[in-house]
Enzyme design. Structure first.
Site, short mmCIF file in Angstrom:
data_model
loop_
_atom_site.label_atom_id
_atom_site.label_comp_id
_atom_site.label_asym_id
_atom_site.label_seq_id
_atom_site.Cartn_x
_atom_site.Cartn_y
_atom_site.Cartn_z
NE ARG A 159 -4.10 -1.83 0.33
CZ ARG A 159 -4.14 -3.12 -0.01
NH1 ARG A 159 -3.11 -3.68 -0.60
NH2 ARG A 159 -5.21 -3.84 0.22
CB SER A 233 -8.59 -1.97 4.45
OG SER A 233 -8.93 -3.23 3.96
CD GLU A 329 -5.53 0.71 2.77
OE1 GLU A 329 -6.22 1.17 1.85
OE2 GLU A 329 -5.61 -0.47 3.16
#
Ligand code: EPU
Length: 333
Positions: A159, A233, A329
């Site tokens: 990520r 997420s 995130e």
């Protein structure tokens, strides 16, 4: 310039205003704006699926709407594609699946735009964008210059990419080049996918079967942002050292769920949140989703501040329980 509500432009459905809002549908248009001078601060908005606004934005939002879908090169085995950053990611995946081009079927139904995909190095079910990405073209918003960088220069990680670091806030990505396979190698090793394919009664799956399996899996766990505000997420899965893992395990009654990864031990954040007793727990109009504890949800009318307060509470409780600090995130503004 009049201010504009960003409610329709972020999947949390948070109602904040931007001081100025410019839709960019071509590089020529962007260059014009750069020459005129874009009033600062500014940032580039894609699908708005990985962003949490906590207040009005006192600057210029550059909405990326550059559309393109071009075959640059093709032979019996592969196709080299150029896709405009303003295209919807899932629609692009569907187009490729229909044509029988493999490589991104495991990334079906990920919300967001094509341009956001390399920033995050999106990944799911054993596939990451970096495996199929050839190059990213962008305009440096400070200089107006065009650049094209290859995969190896994107500094991809979990990520993570150069666009979240050195080029953060500077690059307007307008084109992503992908290499897809006409003789696709399927990745069905995730247990969930195997089980779905079995349900379908499919013995020799096609990429369309795999895509359909993934869509069904995601729909069964992840809330649809059109119905319930969320950004997928919310936290990253933490990677800890072996030593830290032993400590976590020693102080936990039962087996701590984990996966070995090259740089340590990955512990699923959804599992940690669930064990901390927060799965499905509501804080006002916010909370962690009842079917996937890693997803922070706006049950209706929550402000960005309320959402971030809940996220911080979750971080605190997971830390108090396991001594692990979850990292967000999502980009918080
Ligand atoms: N788990 C729980 N409780 C939960 C959620 C998960 O115990 O509420 C456990 C599961 O049982 C499983 C493990 O955690 O053992 C992993 O769960 P899952 O396969 O659902 O995936 P994840 O690690 O929670 C990651 C990505 C997702 C991606 C899936 C599938 C991150 C931060 N998230 O989630 O990506 O779709 O894997 O590959 O890496 C996103 O980034 O927005 C996203 C949805």
């Amino acid at each position: 310039m009049t201010s504009k509500s960003l409610k329709e432009f972020n999947t949390f459905g948070v109602d904040v205003n931007a001081k100025a809002f410019i839709e960019i549908d071509s590089i020529a248009r962007l260059k014009e704006e750069i020459t005129k001078g874009i009033s600062k601060p500014y940032f580039v908005l894609g699908g708005g699926s990985n962003i949490l606004f906590t207040k009005d934005y006192e600057g210029t939002v550059l909405k990326n709407n550059v559309k393109e879908f071009t075959i640059l090169r093709e032979n019996k085995k592969m196709v080299h594609l150029a896709v405009g950053a303003g295209n919807d990611w899932h629609e692009t995946v569907m187009k490729c699946v229909e044509k029988g081009w493999g490589g991104i079927e495991n990334l079906s139904l990920i919300p967001g735009s094509v341009g956001a995909a390399p920033i995050q190095n999106i990944g799911a079910y054993g596939c990451e964008l970096e495996q199929v990405l050839l190059a990213v073209s962008y305009i440096n918003l400070e200089t107006g210059e065009e650049h094209k960088i290859g995969r190896d220069d994107c500094q991809f990680g979990y990520r993570d990419s150069i666009f979240k670091n050195e080029l953060k806030g500077k690059a307007f990505i307008y084109r992503v080049e992908l290499k897809l396979n006409k003789e696709p190698k399927l990745n069905t090793k995730y247990g969930d996918i195997k089980a779905k394919l079995k349900d379908f009664g499919v013995k020799e799956p096609s990429i369309a079967d795999v895509s359909r399996a993934i869509i069904e899996i995601r729909q069964s766990k992840l809330p649809d942002p059109k119905e319930l505000g969320n950004s997928g997420s919310f936290f990253k899965n933490p990677v800890v050292s072996r030593q830290q893992f032993r400590e976590v395990q020693a102080s936990y009654d039962g087996e701590v769920r984990h996966f070995k990864v090259p740089d340590g031990i990955k512990i699923p954040a959804g599992w940690l949140i669930e064990q901390a007793g927060l799965k499905g727990k509501k804080y006002g109009n916010t909370g962690m989703h009842a079917k996937q504890a890693l997803v922070l949800v706006n049950y209706g009318g929550a402000t960005g501040t309320e959402l971030i307060e809940t996220a911080k509470e979750v971080q605190k409780q997971v830390f108090d329980t396991f001594g692990i600090m979850l990292e967000m995130e999502v980009n918080v503004w």
